[in-house]
Motif scaffolding. Structure first.
Motif, short mmCIF file in Angstrom:
data_model
loop_
_atom_site.label_atom_id
_atom_site.label_comp_id
_atom_site.label_asym_id
_atom_site.label_seq_id
_atom_site.Cartn_x
_atom_site.Cartn_y
_atom_site.Cartn_z
N LYS A 270 0.64 -1.62 0.06
CA LYS A 270 0.20 0.08 -0.20
C LYS A 270 1.05 1.35 0.22
O LYS A 270 0.42 2.39 0.18
CB LYS A 270 -0.82 -0.06 1.27
CG LYS A 270 -1.56 -1.34 1.37
CD LYS A 270 -2.73 -1.08 0.01
CE LYS A 270 -3.58 -2.51 0.27
NZ LYS A 270 -4.78 -2.67 -1.05
N GLY A 271 2.48 0.76 -0.16
CA GLY A 271 3.34 2.55 -0.84
C GLY A 271 2.79 2.47 1.35
O GLY A 271 3.46 4.38 1.31
N LEU A 272 2.80 2.30 2.21
CA LEU A 272 2.64 2.71 4.37
C LEU A 272 4.54 3.04 4.71
O LEU A 272 4.42 2.49 5.33
CB LEU A 272 1.58 2.09 4.14
CG LEU A 272 0.28 2.34 3.99
CD1 LEU A 272 -1.15 1.61 4.47
CD2 LEU A 272 0.22 4.54 4.31
N LEU A 273 4.85 1.68 4.12
CA LEU A 273 6.37 1.26 4.14
C LEU A 273 7.37 1.71 3.33
O LEU A 273 6.51 0.65 2.21
CB LEU A 273 6.06 -0.02 5.38
CG LEU A 273 5.40 -0.28 6.67
CD1 LEU A 273 5.00 -1.49 7.70
CD2 LEU A 273 6.22 0.93 7.86
N LEU A 274 8.49 1.63 3.63
CA LEU A 274 9.70 1.56 2.58
C LEU A 274 9.95 -0.28 3.03
O LEU A 274 10.30 -0.93 3.77
CB LEU A 274 11.13 2.49 3.93
CG LEU A 274 12.15 2.70 2.65
CD1 LEU A 274 11.43 3.36 0.46
CD2 LEU A 274 13.03 3.18 3.34
#
Length: 336
Positions: A29-33
């Motif tokens: 979801k693009g919430l963590l690298l």
């Protein structure tokens, strides 16, 4: 599986069943690298030389014996650990020294986020998860901070041909004083329902306070409905179409009186959620922002919250983190 159609049983099976599955879900979801080939390089500097070793996923054992996802430099002699949470400030929960002080894993945090999104009461969450009440309230307020940050991006309500209702509510019925605290409720309505609610905490209820706030929140030319009070008598003069109910709040005549009663009941129901002893309402402003956010996102609340978390926490943080970790290959020393 999409969050919009995700049932609770699927959430536990697919997302928070393990730390690795939860991290993979948030990365998607693009919430963590991170992710395959996207972890970047170690930026640790020693004697003026940047390490540049490639960061790899690593399951690190915590002091309590559990395992949590982390990044570790693969270069021999360095092996520096980098928190996987650094790209999203929502998960960091740092102390005064800037170190992550949360004792919860990412999966445990996401469980609390799910329960907040689905309006579980703090007492119920304590019973279901075994977390302390203070922990549950702290993470609930962090969720509300996302709502507050999204509130800063709001646009004016109304416009020509649209109706907005403005009502002032006394926060505590046991006190009847002019010096508050008062709640100003601004309600954007469609013909059939309320579509957006904004609440503002006021210490005083007078023209000097109310009119500038209304001008800031509502487009000129909007039809404003209020109850009959001198405080709103200048609304026509400053550019609104002001309509006053023929009856008072307690009256029975007029369609507007019925609408006013409906909104009063809406506020009475919301105020019950803010009782400190029963629901842990230790920050009224944040809870008012939460109610605004929920009025804007009546459906698919969990998915909407993740999208807004990404908007307020991840875009700049993610880009900054990527630019610091993904060093151009020409600047990376050989790791062989």
């Amino acid at each position: 599986m999409e969050e919009d159609s995700m049932r609770q049983v699927d959430f536990y099976r697919e997302v928070v069943c393990s730390e690795e599955r939860c991290v993979a879900y948030l990365r998607g979801k693009g919430l963590l690298l991170g992710g395959e080939g996207e972890n970047g390089f170690c930026t640790r500097e020693k004697e003026g030389v940047v390490c540049g070793g490639r960061l790899k996923d690593y399951m690190r054992k915590t002091r309590k014996g559990a395992y949590s996802k982390s990044l570790r430099c693969s270069k021999k002699g360095c092996q520096t650990y980098v928190s996987i949470r650094r790209s999203n400030r929502f998960f960091t929960y740092t102390d005064l020294n800037g170190r992550c002080s949360s004792s919860l894993s990412i999966a445990q945090i996401m469980e609390l986020v799910w329960m907040w999104a689905h309006s579980y009461s703090p007492n119920l969450v304590v019973d279901l998860t075994g977390r302390t009440r203070s922990t549950v309230l702290a993470w609930y307020n962090l969720c509300r901070e996302v709502c507050d940050l999204m509130f800063q991006l709001r646009e004016r309500m109304g416009g020509e041909g649209e109706v907005v209702e403005v009502l002032d509510h006394f926060y505590n019925d046991k006190r009847r004083e002019e010096n508050g605290p008062w709640i100003l409720g601004i309600y954007s309505k469609s013909p059939s329902k309320v579509v957006e609610t904004r609440f503002f905490l006021l210490e005083r209820k007078d023209e000097a306070t109310l009119l500038p706030l209304i001008q800031e929140e509502v487009h000129l030319g909007t039809t404003l409905h209020t109850h009959n009070t001198p405080l709103y008598r200048k609304l026509n003069e400053i550019g609104y179409i002001h309509e006053i109910g023929r009856g008072s709040r307690s009256g029975t005549d007029g369609e507007m009186s019925k609408r006013t009663k409906t909104l009063d009941r809406l506020w009475a129901a919301l105020r019950g959620k803010f009782e400190p002893r029963s629901n842990g309402a230790n920050n009224l402003k944040l809870q008012l922002r939460e109610e605004w956010w929920r009025s804007k996102n009546p459906n698919h609340i969990f998915a909407s919250f993740l999208n807004d978390m990404k908007t307020v926490y991840c875009k700049d943080e993610y880009d900054e983190c990527v630019s610091s970790l993904l060093t151009p290959s020409s600047q990376i020393p050989s790791t062989s």
